[in-house]
Design an enzyme around this catalytic site. Structure first.
Site, short mmCIF file in Angstrom:
data_model
loop_
_atom_site.label_atom_id
_atom_site.label_comp_id
_atom_site.label_asym_id
_atom_site.label_seq_id
_atom_site.Cartn_x
_atom_site.Cartn_y
_atom_site.Cartn_z
N ASP A 246 -9.09 -8.00 -18.46
CA ASP A 246 -9.27 -9.13 -19.38
C ASP A 246 -7.91 -9.45 -19.98
O ASP A 246 -7.36 -8.65 -20.76
CB ASP A 246 -10.29 -8.74 -20.45
CG ASP A 246 -10.47 -9.81 -21.52
OD1 ASP A 246 -9.76 -10.84 -21.47
OD2 ASP A 246 -11.30 -9.59 -22.42
N HIS B 259 0.82 -1.22 0.00
CA HIS B 259 0.00 0.00 0.00
C HIS B 259 0.85 1.27 0.00
O HIS B 259 0.40 2.33 -0.43
CB HIS B 259 -0.92 -0.01 1.23
CG HIS B 259 -2.14 0.83 1.09
ND1 HIS B 259 -2.26 1.87 0.19
CD2 HIS B 259 -3.33 0.79 1.76
CE1 HIS B 259 -3.44 2.43 0.31
NE2 HIS B 259 -4.12 1.80 1.25
#
Length: 461
Positions: free
Chosen positions: A382, A164
């Site tokens: 994708d 993070h």
């Protein structure tokens, strides 16, 4: 659904280019430094197997990741700490090409429907995410980016973990979108990342903080058991109904967003089903993307943390009144609107006075808190064999009342992951006022569609 996870291989993935500058260091900014004690960011996607030879999937993903790291060398690096004589430290990302970690695993006998059909998230899914117990400051010796590809009987789950201190959720989705572009055959990125961090004018650099030590706040983590998790699907039509109900109360002069009204609806339901004293203060915490609020804007391709958080408070009685839906949504709207560049800079100057590193309890406290965003490019992830059938966030930084939102497959749909104790979750599911806005769905499919899919899958095994 008995199954186990077996790791087949682990690999360090390096930049494809041999011309990387292994001496480059990028200084962490103030927003990055504040999260060093928190958990890593985790998000995962469930896919059907590609029609092409599934045996080529792993090698293709490794190769395309390597090429993508040429544009994101930070993800193949480690955190570097420079100590000062006064006991403080400065922190950098060392782009030393030590490597991102790629884990190939197998979940024997587990199918897509085993993950999609249960009302609650099956516990085994949490093992699809690597380094769930790690903290960001451990990026000095742990990879800054890891992907675990877990094969199922009829598909696979890709669990991504990023430090993070390196990136927030928006930056992670930007990276994943770029990786998927390259995986589909793209050579150049549509939106290359912005590498350098933003700093206040005149600030002393490199910035100094008290760097966390190994084991800091371990007890806090141990006292925060993982809670049951359930996903609720809200269709655009149902959200429009909620918005119209709220808007009729506050009038046409106030513009309420669909997300704010939906979060108000969820917040009310969570509080209503805990039997809280009407006079007790209840809190809702949200994060604000500050990229577009700076002058000039930081840009959507800013690779780092660019978030601030805001909290609104009301009594339980105020929240649960008939007009509470509109009031809560309006207060959320006001909190977000407060985040001008002036406010953001003021918050940073205040933080510079003590440079306190956030802990999990300080970050969340006694509040229902929202993460994620319906604007994240979920269906752009994708890799060349189809869009995901489900998205889930990992177990990191979750507590009582944590909500994580993602876009649904239809424009305007929103999915909300909710973490609550089992008894409260069950009461929530029997709350007709709340459930009237929920559309039955499994993963990214309606319940009717998934039943047909399951019958087809089972018959082919």
């Amino acid at each position: 659904m008995a199954s186990s996870i077996r790791v087949i291989s682990t690999s360090n993935i390096h930049l494809a280019s041999q011309n990387s500058d292994s001496t480059r260091k990028i200084e962490l900014g103030p927003w990055d430094l504040q999260v060093l004690l928190l958990d890593l960011i985790q998000v995962g996607f469930l896919y059907h197997y590609p029609k092409a030879n599934k045996g080529t999937v792993i090698q293709h993903l490794k190769s395309s990741l390597s090429f993508t790291l040429d544009f994101f060398p930070q993800l193949a690096g480690r955190l570097a700490v420079m100590d000062h004589d006064d006991g403080t430290s400065s922190v950098f990302i060392h782009c030393n090409n030590t490597g991102a970690l790629f884990i190939h695993a197998l979940a024997e006998n587990l199918t897509i429907s085993d993950i999609l059909l249960p009302v609650y998230l099956p516990p085994i899914v949490r093992s699809f995410f690597p380094f769930t117990e790690a903290k960001n400051y451990q990026g000095t010796h742990k990879p800054l980016f890891t992907v675990q590809v877990t094969e199922l009987v009829d598909g696979f789950f890709m669990g991504f973990t990023v430090n993070h201190a390196l990136a927030d959720g928006k930056a992670l989705f930007h990276f994943l979108t770029c990786w998927s572009e390259i995986s589909r055959g793209g050579g150049l990125l549509s939106k290359p990342p912005t590498m350098e961090r933003w700093f206040l004018n005149g600030i002393e650099r490199p910035m100094r903080i008290r760097f966390p030590k190994e084991g800091d706040h371990e007890k806090e983590k141990l006292n925060s058991p993982l809670l049951p998790e359930r996903v609720f699907h809200f269709s655009k039509a149902k959200i429009v109904e909620l918005k119209a109900k709220a808007s009729s109360t506050v009038g046409s002069n106030h513009k309420l967003s669909s997300l704010q009204v939906l979060m108000a609806h969820l917040w009310r339901a969570i509080i209503r089903n805990q039997g809280i004293d009407p006079k007790q203060k209840v809190n809702f915490k949200l994060v604000v993307d500050i990229r577009p609020r700076m002058n000039p804007p930081l840009g959507d391709n800013y690779l780092g943390n660019a978030l601030d958080d805001g909290t609104l408070s009301m009594t339980a009685g105020e929240l649960l009144r008939q007009e509470g839906l509109a009031k809560a949504a309006l207060e959320m709207n006001k909190v977000v609107a407060m985040y001008t560049e002036e406010t953001i800079v003021s918050h940073l100057k205040s933080w510079l006075e003590d440079r306190r590193i956030l802990t999990i309890s300080e970050m969340f406290g006694e509040a229902v808190d929202m993460g994620g965003a319906p604007t994240f490019n979920v269906f752009g992830i994708d890799f060349g064999w189809g869009k995901p059938v489900m998205v889930r966030s990992g177990p990191g930084d979750k507590s009582h009342g944590t909500i994580t939102v993602f876009a649904g497959p239809e424009e305007g749909d929103i999915y909300a992951e909710v973490n609550l104790p089992h008894e409260i979750m069950e009461t929530l599911a029997r709350d007709s006022e709340f459930m009237d806005a929920v559309t039955p769905a499994v993963g990214f499919f309606t319940a009717a569609t998934i039943k047909k899919m399951t019958t087809t899958i089972r018959s082919s095994l």
